[in-house]
Design a protein around this motif. Structure first.
Motif, PDB file in Angstrom:
ATOM      1  N   ILE A 250      23.654  18.124  16.085  1.00  0.00           N
ATOM      2  CA  ILE A 250      24.177  19.480  15.917  1.00  0.00           C
ATOM      3  C   ILE A 250      23.113  20.476  16.352  1.00  0.00           C
ATOM      4  O   ILE A 250      21.912  20.242  16.155  1.00  0.00           O
ATOM      5  N   ILE A 251      23.530  21.556  16.974  1.00  0.00           N
ATOM      6  CA  ILE A 251      22.642  22.670  17.321  1.00  0.00           C
ATOM      7  C   ILE A 251      23.052  23.834  16.421  1.00  0.00           C
ATOM      8  O   ILE A 251      24.171  24.345  16.516  1.00  0.00           O
ATOM      9  N   LEU A 252      22.148  24.223  15.525  1.00  0.00           N
ATOM     10  CA  LEU A 252      22.477  25.261  14.541  1.00  0.00           C
ATOM     11  C   LEU A 252      22.201  26.669  15.054  1.00  0.00           C
ATOM     12  O   LEU A 252      22.829  27.625  14.621  1.00  0.00           O
TER      13      LEU A 252
ATOM     14  N   MET B  89       0.837  -1.199   0.000  1.00  0.00           N
ATOM     15  CA  MET B  89       0.000   0.000   0.000  1.00  0.00           C
ATOM     16  C   MET B  89       0.874   1.252   0.000  1.00  0.00           C
ATOM     17  O   MET B  89       1.799   1.366   0.797  1.00  0.00           O
ATOM     18  N   THR B  90       0.601   2.169  -0.903  1.00  0.00           N
ATOM     19  CA  THR B  90       1.373   3.410  -1.000  1.00  0.00           C
ATOM     20  C   THR B  90       1.032   4.354   0.146  1.00  0.00           C
ATOM     21  O   THR B  90      -0.141   4.621   0.416  1.00  0.00           O
ATOM     22  N   LYS B  91       2.062   4.855   0.813  1.00  0.00           N
ATOM     23  CA  LYS B  91       1.893   5.847   1.876  1.00  0.00           C
ATOM     24  C   LYS B  91       2.552   7.155   1.463  1.00  0.00           C
ATOM     25  O   LYS B  91       3.421   7.178   0.585  1.00  0.00           O
ATOM     26  N   VAL B  92       2.138   8.229   2.115  1.00  0.00           N
ATOM     27  CA  VAL B  92       2.826   9.509   1.962  1.00  0.00           C
ATOM     28  C   VAL B  92       3.783   9.643   3.139  1.00  0.00           C
ATOM     29  O   VAL B  92       3.366   9.699   4.298  1.00  0.00           O
ATOM     30  N   VAL B  93       5.075   9.659   2.831  1.00  0.00           N
ATOM     31  CA  VAL B  93       6.126   9.653   3.849  1.00  0.00           C
ATOM     32  C   VAL B  93       6.908  10.961   3.770  1.00  0.00           C
ATOM     33  O   VAL B  93       7.482  11.284   2.725  1.00  0.00           O
ATOM     34  N   ALA B  94       6.929  11.699   4.861  1.00  0.00           N
ATOM     35  CA  ALA B  94       7.783  12.890   4.950  1.00  0.00           C
ATOM     36  C   ALA B  94       9.104  12.460   5.557  1.00  0.00           C
ATOM     37  O   ALA B  94       9.131  11.870   6.643  1.00  0.00           O
ATOM     38  N   ASP B  95      10.208  12.727   4.869  1.00  0.00           N
ATOM     39  CA  ASP B  95      11.516  12.213   5.270  1.00  0.00           C
ATOM     40  C   ASP B  95      12.523  13.347   5.180  1.00  0.00           C
ATOM     41  O   ASP B  95      12.794  13.872   4.094  1.00  0.00           O
ATOM     42  N   ILE B  96      13.099  13.744   6.329  1.00  0.00           N
ATOM     43  CA  ILE B  96      13.984  14.910   6.329  1.00  0.00           C
ATOM     44  C   ILE B  96      14.970  14.839   7.490  1.00  0.00           C
ATOM     45  O   ILE B  96      14.682  14.240   8.531  1.00  0.00           O
ATOM     46  N   THR B  97      16.124  15.434   7.294  1.00  0.00           N
ATOM     47  CA  THR B  97      17.144  15.533   8.339  1.00  0.00           C
ATOM     48  C   THR B  97      16.963  16.851   9.087  1.00  0.00           C
ATOM     49  O   THR B  97      16.683  17.891   8.492  1.00  0.00           O
ATOM     50  N   ILE B  98      17.148  16.803  10.403  1.00  0.00           N
ATOM     51  CA  ILE B  98      16.860  17.959  11.236  1.00  0.00           C
ATOM     52  C   ILE B  98      17.905  18.075  12.347  1.00  0.00           C
ATOM     53  O   ILE B  98      18.415  17.057  12.836  1.00  0.00           O
ATOM     54  N   SER B  99      18.228  19.299  12.728  1.00  0.00           N
ATOM     55  CA  SER B  99      19.144  19.514  13.850  1.00  0.00           C
ATOM     56  C   SER B  99      18.404  19.289  15.164  1.00  0.00           C
ATOM     57  O   SER B  99      17.165  19.221  15.206  1.00  0.00           O
ATOM     58  N   LEU B 100      19.152  19.205  16.249  1.00  0.00           N
ATOM     59  CA  LEU B 100      18.520  18.987  17.549  1.00  0.00           C
ATOM     60  C   LEU B 100      17.654  20.166  17.966  1.00  0.00           C
ATOM     61  O   LEU B 100      16.740  19.997  18.772  1.00  0.00           O
ATOM     62  N   ASP B 101      17.916  21.349  17.417  1.00  0.00           N
ATOM     63  CA  ASP B 101      17.073  22.493  17.754  1.00  0.00           C
ATOM     64  C   ASP B 101      16.051  22.795  16.657  1.00  0.00           C
ATOM     65  O   ASP B 101      15.474  23.888  16.613  1.00  0.00           O
ATOM     66  N   GLY B 102      15.809  21.843  15.767  1.00  0.00           N
ATOM     67  CA  GLY B 102      14.637  21.935  14.896  1.00  0.00           C
ATOM     68  C   GLY B 102      14.814  22.570  13.545  1.00  0.00           C
ATOM     69  O   GLY B 102      13.826  22.906  12.885  1.00  0.00           O
ATOM     70  N   PHE B 103      16.071  22.714  13.067  1.00  0.00           N
ATOM     71  CA  PHE B 103      16.311  23.353  11.771  1.00  0.00           C
ATOM     72  C   PHE B 103      16.732  22.320  10.725  1.00  0.00           C
ATOM     73  O   PHE B 103      17.495  21.403  11.012  1.00  0.00           O
TER      74      PHE B 103
END
Length: 204
Positions: free
Chosen positions: A168-170, A1-15
């Motif tokens: 990392i904290i940006l 079954m096809t899903k919509v997947v959001a996939d992203i790298t993020i810093s520890l403070d959310g950037f």
């Protein structure tokens, strides 16, 4: 079954980038360490990257991200979707107007000018067609940028959220979550490696 997947790298403070992200400076000032995991020799990092690339039946991105990767110093035959994996699924770009030209002509581009929901619907259709052709479940993957994924989450368009937490904290940059409504997620998997913590959530 096809899903919509959001996939992203993020810093520890959310950037998801450092400050001043733009073509020629795609991860922003000081943001390069965010993606250290995609070039890691850690077996789990390599497995996660390969699996994510393999499952991508279609990929959605915003216009800013397209401009970064289609710039002269953007993607190449050696470095593209999935980093060194260089996957070639169909790509759907959310934009107010299609570009007059495209440098990366070897990739399958669809430019959607009628909004994010239509772009996600188009990607889901493409992923379902690819699933049928390959005989495997493939997903529609939202790769970014941060504003696109944040908007998709707020609009209820995402089934699964995958975050690669970089140690990392940006301090500043492009945030993933801005003014989001409260939402409870279900944690499905956590994989800690030497360069990142990979967390998969079901989005309720």
């Amino acid at each position: 079954m096809t899903k919509v997947v959001a996939d992203i790298t993020i810093s520890l403070d959310g950037f998801v980038t450092g400050p001043d992200a733009a073509p020629g400076n795609g991860l922003g000032t000081g943001g390069e360490p965010l993606h250290r995991w995609v070039f890691s020799d850690d077996p789990d990092d390599k497995r996660i990257l390969a699996a994510a690339t393999e499952r991508s039946g279609a990929v959605v991105m915003g216009r800013n991200l397209f401009d970064v990767i289609d710039a002269p110093d953007g993607w190449s035959d050696e470095l593209g979707y999935g980093a060194t994996e260089v996957g070639k699924p169909p790509f759907v770009v959310v934009t107010s107007a299609a570009p007059s030209s495209v440098r990366l002509t070897g990739l399958d581009w669809t430019f959607v000018t009628t909004g994010l929901p239509d772009a996600v619907a188009a990607a889901r259709s493409l992923a379902e067609a690819a699933s049928a052709s390959r005989g495997a479940d493939l997903d529609a993957v939202l790769m970014g940028g941060g504003a696109l994924i944040g908007s998709a989450l707020a609009a209820g368009l995402v089934d699964t959220l995958v975050l690669h937490l970089s140690p990392i904290i940006l301090g500043a940059g492009t945030p993933l979550f801005t003014g989001s409504a409260p939402r409870q997620l279900v944690q499905r998997e956590v994989v800690a490696t030497t360069t990142a913590t990979h967390v998969t959530y079901d989005v309720g």
